[in-house]
Design a protein around this motif. Structure first.
Motif, PDB file in Angstrom:
ATOM      1  N   SER A 197      10.362  14.089  -2.388  1.00  0.00           N
ATOM      2  CA  SER A 197      11.194  14.402  -3.506  1.00  0.00           C
ATOM      3  C   SER A 197      10.460  13.955  -4.810  1.00  0.00           C
ATOM      4  O   SER A 197      10.381  14.656  -5.948  1.00  0.00           O
ATOM      5  CB  SER A 197      12.439  13.476  -3.637  1.00  0.00           C
ATOM      6  OG  SER A 197      13.230  13.950  -2.545  1.00  0.00           O
ATOM      7  N   ILE A 200       7.758  16.681  -5.723  1.00  0.00           N
ATOM      8  CA  ILE A 200       8.356  17.737  -6.379  1.00  0.00           C
ATOM      9  C   ILE A 200       8.742  17.488  -7.646  1.00  0.00           C
ATOM     10  O   ILE A 200       8.698  18.232  -8.632  1.00  0.00           O
ATOM     11  CB  ILE A 200       9.549  18.227  -5.409  1.00  0.00           C
ATOM     12  CG1 ILE A 200       8.910  18.871  -4.237  1.00  0.00           C
ATOM     13  CG2 ILE A 200      10.522  19.398  -6.161  1.00  0.00           C
ATOM     14  CD1 ILE A 200      10.266  19.100  -3.035  1.00  0.00           C
ATOM     15  N   TYR A 225       8.761  23.249  -1.743  1.00  0.00           N
ATOM     16  CA  TYR A 225      10.211  23.617  -1.573  1.00  0.00           C
ATOM     17  C   TYR A 225      10.316  24.492  -0.246  1.00  0.00           C
ATOM     18  O   TYR A 225      11.311  24.123   0.425  1.00  0.00           O
ATOM     19  CB  TYR A 225      10.705  24.468  -2.790  1.00  0.00           C
ATOM     20  CG  TYR A 225      11.263  24.048  -3.885  1.00  0.00           C
ATOM     21  CD1 TYR A 225      12.343  23.203  -3.843  1.00  0.00           C
ATOM     22  CD2 TYR A 225      10.848  24.046  -5.132  1.00  0.00           C
ATOM     23  CE1 TYR A 225      12.983  22.411  -4.704  1.00  0.00           C
ATOM     24  CE2 TYR A 225      11.347  23.719  -6.231  1.00  0.00           C
ATOM     25  CZ  TYR A 225      12.319  22.602  -5.928  1.00  0.00           C
ATOM     26  OH  TYR A 225      12.661  21.935  -7.262  1.00  0.00           O
ATOM     27  N   TYR A 226       9.551  25.261   0.194  1.00  0.00           N
ATOM     28  CA  TYR A 226       9.532  25.785   1.446  1.00  0.00           C
ATOM     29  C   TYR A 226       9.475  24.853   2.529  1.00  0.00           C
ATOM     30  O   TYR A 226      10.527  24.775   3.505  1.00  0.00           O
ATOM     31  CB  TYR A 226       8.553  26.734   1.700  1.00  0.00           C
ATOM     32  CG  TYR A 226       8.566  28.125   1.104  1.00  0.00           C
ATOM     33  CD1 TYR A 226       9.798  28.861   1.105  1.00  0.00           C
ATOM     34  CD2 TYR A 226       7.632  28.800   0.471  1.00  0.00           C
ATOM     35  CE1 TYR A 226       9.833  30.098   0.191  1.00  0.00           C
ATOM     36  CE2 TYR A 226       7.525  29.948  -0.457  1.00  0.00           C
ATOM     37  CZ  TYR A 226       9.077  30.653  -0.275  1.00  0.00           C
ATOM     38  OH  TYR A 226       9.146  31.658  -0.836  1.00  0.00           O
ATOM     39  N   SER A 228      10.178  21.359   2.334  1.00  0.00           N
ATOM     40  CA  SER A 228      11.302  20.571   2.140  1.00  0.00           C
ATOM     41  C   SER A 228      12.688  21.091   2.949  1.00  0.00           C
ATOM     42  O   SER A 228      13.531  20.716   3.176  1.00  0.00           O
ATOM     43  CB  SER A 228      11.657  20.157   0.728  1.00  0.00           C
ATOM     44  OG  SER A 228      10.482  19.476   0.140  1.00  0.00           O
ATOM     45  N   SER A 229      12.887  22.655   2.551  1.00  0.00           N
ATOM     46  CA  SER A 229      13.813  23.238   3.405  1.00  0.00           C
ATOM     47  C   SER A 229      14.207  22.870   4.882  1.00  0.00           C
ATOM     48  O   SER A 229      15.207  22.957   5.275  1.00  0.00           O
ATOM     49  CB  SER A 229      13.566  24.661   3.030  1.00  0.00           C
ATOM     50  OG  SER A 229      12.790  25.139   4.081  1.00  0.00           O
ATOM     51  N   ASP A 253      17.881  24.526   4.680  1.00  0.00           N
ATOM     52  CA  ASP A 253      18.348  24.557   3.435  1.00  0.00           C
ATOM     53  C   ASP A 253      18.044  25.703   2.743  1.00  0.00           C
ATOM     54  O   ASP A 253      16.938  25.956   2.082  1.00  0.00           O
ATOM     55  CB  ASP A 253      17.750  23.424   2.642  1.00  0.00           C
ATOM     56  CG  ASP A 253      18.668  23.154   1.302  1.00  0.00           C
ATOM     57  OD1 ASP A 253      19.236  24.055   0.863  1.00  0.00           O
ATOM     58  OD2 ASP A 253      19.006  21.878   1.120  1.00  0.00           O
ATOM     59  N   SER A 255      19.147  26.869  -0.258  1.00  0.00           N
ATOM     60  CA  SER A 255      18.918  26.784  -1.508  1.00  0.00           C
ATOM     61  C   SER A 255      17.363  26.353  -1.809  1.00  0.00           C
ATOM     62  O   SER A 255      16.955  27.007  -2.817  1.00  0.00           O
ATOM     63  CB  SER A 255      19.885  25.849  -2.078  1.00  0.00           C
ATOM     64  OG  SER A 255      19.606  24.570  -1.784  1.00  0.00           O
ATOM     65  N   LEU A 256      17.132  25.548  -1.104  1.00  0.00           N
ATOM     66  CA  LEU A 256      15.517  25.311  -1.228  1.00  0.00           C
ATOM     67  C   LEU A 256      14.497  26.299  -0.912  1.00  0.00           C
ATOM     68  O   LEU A 256      13.360  26.451  -1.633  1.00  0.00           O
ATOM     69  CB  LEU A 256      15.095  24.000  -0.349  1.00  0.00           C
ATOM     70  CG  LEU A 256      15.821  22.700  -0.721  1.00  0.00           C
ATOM     71  CD1 LEU A 256      15.237  21.689   0.293  1.00  0.00           C
ATOM     72  CD2 LEU A 256      15.388  22.328  -2.319  1.00  0.00           C
ATOM     73  N   GLN A 259      14.516  28.485  -3.786  1.00  0.00           N
ATOM     74  CA  GLN A 259      13.747  27.781  -5.095  1.00  0.00           C
ATOM     75  C   GLN A 259      12.130  28.182  -4.615  1.00  0.00           C
ATOM     76  O   GLN A 259      11.380  28.493  -5.565  1.00  0.00           O
ATOM     77  CB  GLN A 259      13.951  26.648  -4.914  1.00  0.00           C
ATOM     78  CG  GLN A 259      15.124  25.936  -5.551  1.00  0.00           C
ATOM     79  CD  GLN A 259      15.171  25.933  -7.121  1.00  0.00           C
ATOM     80  OE1 GLN A 259      14.694  26.951  -7.735  1.00  0.00           O
ATOM     81  NE2 GLN A 259      15.584  25.010  -7.766  1.00  0.00           N
TER      82      GLN A 259
END
Length: 394
Positions: A197, A200, A225-226, A228-229, A253, A255-256, A259
């Motif tokens: 986090s 990012i 983001y990819y 973290s998803s 995720d 939503s991630l 992003q």
């Protein structure tokens, strides 16, 4: 906190700010244990740090004899208001990263210093990130700090040319910060979400500044983001590692991932292709539905990546994709030619490749991997695979 102190008070020596930050958290651990956590812990910490900094400047002889004469007008202003909020903290951290990434040191030393001072990495964590040993990193950090002192280190506003010169090292620092969070090689946690986090947050902050917004930055954010998803799907209820093929994709995720799509599209608007573009592309294919059609694309990206920036881990990851396309039997000779016998990932890969071909060799390589890995969680994962193979032989 170190960054805010250095920027606000214009400290000449980084160690002073680090000591004040450490003392602040020590006081918190003592007082909060008695009085409980305050309603606004961040404000409490920064207020205590501010007061400690004032006391230091007023009473310590070090200030009078070593620091005061070296301060230039305007660098010391503790009498003014001590403001802090999320924006100021983030801004101070980035300013500090750019200041620490000083060409007076080699790029590797700059990254080591930034990881230690700004990201809180231990010597062991930095050594793991560089596939090096602790003593080498200690010497590198010592020389880097000495060079900054000799170079009259201070935080100041950098011009466009300075930022452009240092941006590559800053991006590498954020990349390694994220990687340690995504797959920690030390301690009992394989995933440290707070590091992901933080990486990012700082990278997105870079994308909001015209001086630091470019396609490399956006490609790095897309990669983060990819990756973290899939964080929540990578470990089980008891903290055990869940390999990619066994992950519950319903936990990814979306939503991630969206992003990641946004930043990857923006990253592809120019002609530049960096390692971050290629790794973001690989991560993109990993988020697509599970089918074999993606592996040739992933292998092609690894073929390009290994030419842009070779590393042993990239070579091993490429061979995993190679095995998905051409099979284990064809991949094993390619892997053995690398002779990366001192890296546990090498033995893990060969253990995986030999599983369906020669169980005894698979067991041998997994045993070697156990001897080399420093991660308790990873050792547990390998032991589980070893147990399965041994049961099959019985």
């Amino acid at each position: 906190m170190t960054a805010v102190l250095c920027r606000h008070f214009g400290l000449k020596h980084i160690e002073i700010a680090e000591d004040i930050a450490s003392d602040t958290f020590l006081k918190a651990s003592e007082q909060w244990a008695i009085d409980g956590i305050p309603s606004n812990p961040v404000a409490w910490l920064y207020t205590v740090a501010k007061n400690k900094a004032k006391d230091y400047f007023k009473h310590e002889s070090i200030f009078e004899s070593k620091v005061k004469n070296g301060l230039t007008p305007g660098t010391y202003s503790y009498e003014t208001g001590f403001e802090f909020n999320h924006q100021i903290i983030a801004d101070s951290q980035l300013a500090m990263i750019f200041a620490v990434c000083n060409p007076a040191n080699t790029p590797e030393s700059q990254i080591c210093l930034a990881l230690q001072i700004l990201c809180g990495f231990s010597v062991e964590e930095i050594a793991n990130a560089f596939l090096s040993n602790n003593e080498t990193i200690k010497k590198r950090l010592y020389r880097a700090r000495a060079n900054l002192r000799n170079n009259n280190f201070q935080i100041h506003n950098l011009g466009g040319a300075d930022i452009e010169e240092r941006l590559e090292v800053v991006l590498k620092t954020l990349y390694l910060l994220f990687n340690e969070g995504y797959y920690s090689k030390s301690g009992n946690q394989v995933i440290r979400g707070e590091l992901c986090s933080e990486a990012i947050r700082l990278a997105v902050f870079l994308s909001g500044n015209p001086l630091t917004l470019n396609t490399k930055v956006q490609a790095l954010i897309a990669l983060m983001y990819y990756q973290s998803s899939r964080l929540s799907a990578r470990t089980g209820e008891h903290g055990e590692v869940i390999l990619f093929d066994n992950q519950d994709r319903r936990q990814w995720d979306s939503s991630l991932i969206a992003q990641g799509h946004y930043y990857l599209v923006n990253a592809c608007t120019g002609e530049q292709i960096s390692k971050y573009h290629l790794e973001a592309g690989i991560a993109y294919w990993h988020t697509t539905p599970a089918d074999q059609n993606k592996w040739p694309h992933i292998l092609q990206l690894y073929n390009q990546l290994i030419l842009v920036e070779y590393s042993p881990i990239t070579a091993l990851n490429r061979l995993f994709a190679y095995a998905k396309v051409y099979g284990a039997a064809r991949t094993i000779p390619e892997a053995e030619q690398l002779q990366l016998t001192d890296i546990h990932y090498y033995h893990e890969l060969l253990g995986y490749l030999y599983t369906e071909i020669d169980t005894f060799k698979a067991i041998e390589h997994y045993e070697n991997a156990i001897q080399l890995t420093k991660s308790p969680v990873e050792r547990e994962m390998i032991l589980k695979e070893l147990g399965r193979l041994r049961e099959e032989k019985i």
